[in-house]
Scaffold this active site. Sequence first.
Site, PDB file in Angstrom:
ATOM      1  N   TYR A  28       0.834  -1.360  -0.062  1.00 60.34           N
ATOM      2  CA  TYR A  28      -0.065   0.110  -0.140  1.00 60.34           C
ATOM      3  C   TYR A  28       0.801   1.280   0.159  1.00 60.34           C
ATOM      4  O   TYR A  28       0.227   2.361  -0.153  1.00 60.34           O
ATOM      5  CB  TYR A  28      -0.914   0.088   1.234  1.00 60.34           C
ATOM      6  CG  TYR A  28      -1.745  -1.164   1.007  1.00 60.34           C
ATOM      7  CD1 TYR A  28      -2.935  -1.185   0.421  1.00 60.34           C
ATOM      8  CD2 TYR A  28      -1.593  -2.267   2.131  1.00 60.34           C
ATOM      9  CE1 TYR A  28      -3.882  -1.979   0.122  1.00 60.34           C
ATOM     10  CE2 TYR A  28      -2.728  -3.400   1.895  1.00 60.34           C
ATOM     11  CZ  TYR A  28      -3.756  -3.376   1.019  1.00 60.34           C
ATOM     12  OH  TYR A  28      -4.515  -4.304   0.755  1.00 60.34           O
ATOM     13  N   HIS A 105      -9.066   2.002  -5.920  1.00 62.55           N
ATOM     14  CA  HIS A 105      -8.313   1.098  -5.148  1.00 62.55           C
ATOM     15  C   HIS A 105      -7.064   1.398  -5.241  1.00 62.55           C
ATOM     16  O   HIS A 105      -6.416   1.589  -6.328  1.00 62.55           O
ATOM     17  CB  HIS A 105      -8.648  -0.325  -5.599  1.00 62.55           C
ATOM     18  CG  HIS A 105      -9.994  -0.629  -5.324  1.00 62.55           C
ATOM     19  ND1 HIS A 105     -10.572  -0.798  -3.909  1.00 62.55           N
ATOM     20  CD2 HIS A 105     -11.082  -0.668  -6.242  1.00 62.55           C
ATOM     21  CE1 HIS A 105     -11.765  -0.944  -4.073  1.00 62.55           C
ATOM     22  NE2 HIS A 105     -12.171  -0.768  -5.221  1.00 62.55           N
TER      23      HIS A 105
HETATM   24  O1  CA2 Z   1      -6.297  -1.469  -2.888  1.00 61.45           O
HETATM   25  C1  CA2 Z   1      -7.213  -0.941  -2.199  1.00 61.45           C
HETATM   26  O2  CA2 Z   1      -7.295   0.216  -2.007  1.00 61.45           O
HETATM   27  C2  CA2 Z   1      -8.272  -1.718  -1.272  1.00 61.45           C
HETATM   28  O3  CA2 Z   1      -9.465  -1.244  -1.380  1.00 61.45           O
HETATM   29  C3  CA2 Z   1      -7.555  -1.886   0.161  1.00 61.45           C
HETATM   30  C4  CA2 Z   1      -8.260  -2.813   1.077  1.00 61.45           C
HETATM   31  C5  CA2 Z   1      -8.589  -4.208   0.434  1.00 61.45           C
HETATM   32  O4  CA2 Z   1      -9.386  -4.829   0.981  1.00 61.45           O
HETATM   33  C6  CA2 Z   1      -9.142  -4.081  -0.872  1.00 61.45           C
HETATM   34  O5  CA2 Z   1      -9.288  -5.466  -1.694  1.00 61.45           O
HETATM   35  C7  CA2 Z   1      -8.320  -3.371  -1.983  1.00 61.45           C
HETATM   36  C8  CA2 Z   1      -7.679  -3.073   2.383  1.00 61.45           C
HETATM   37  C9  CA2 Z   1      -7.518  -1.895   2.885  1.00 61.45           C
HETATM   38  C10 CA2 Z   1      -6.529  -2.140   4.240  1.00 61.45           C
HETATM   39  O6  CA2 Z   1      -5.632  -1.156   4.080  1.00 61.45           O
HETATM   40  C11 CA2 Z   1      -4.500  -1.315   4.770  1.00 61.45           C
HETATM   41  C12 CA2 Z   1      -3.278  -0.484   4.821  1.00 61.45           C
HETATM   42  C13 CA2 Z   1      -2.200  -0.865   5.310  1.00 61.45           C
HETATM   43  C14 CA2 Z   1      -1.915  -1.838   6.323  1.00 61.45           C
HETATM   44  C15 CA2 Z   1      -2.878  -2.665   6.353  1.00 61.45           C
HETATM   45  C16 CA2 Z   1      -4.084  -2.467   5.569  1.00 61.45           C
END
Ligand code: CA2
Length: 154
Positions: A28, A105
């Site tokens: 991310y 996303h």
């Molecule tokens: O890629 C994306 O922006 C998502 O929406 C992020 C979601 C995931 O479930 C989708 O499939 C795709 C997850 C968000 C969690 O974000 C975190 C960031 C840093 C550490 C842990 C989780």
Amino acid sequence: MADKSRPTIVVLNGPNLNLLGEREPEKYGRATLADVERMCLECAERGGHDLDFRQTNHEGVMIDWIHEVRHSADGVVINAGGWTHTSVAIRDALANVEGTVVEVHITDIHAREEFRHFSYITDVADAAIVGHGVRGYCEAIDLIVSREGEPRHG
Ligand code: CA2
């Protein structure tokens, strides 16, 4: 304080996005959600819009926020996080938003696990920006600004 004479873009973030920059940077990136908010503010300002930026880990809160802004927002950018792949309720709420809706996303959900390939949101949104990292938020704001004045369902 938002200037009510200016159009407003609402950016909604779903579950776990408060952890941005703190965990899984290889997936991310290193920007925190506060960094993303600052970037969105610059982007919205450049386009002459106010920004309303929010995050919640509670699905009902997200649905209430979508209802709250459905008539007033000129555009809604939503990263629904994991709810993207599970929530008919968020989809139904977004279907009633009058302004432009852009799904964002950070990662390319189509290149990840199969359960992330399907989005309940995509076909009620006007556009989806996936896999462009956090700059996808700014691209979504630019898109809303560029479409201002166009009929959404026209
Ligand atoms: O890629 C994306 O922006 C998502 O929406 C992020 C979601 C995931 O479930 C989708 O499939 C795709 C997850 C968000 C969690 O974000 C975190 C960031 C840093 C550490 C842990 C989780």
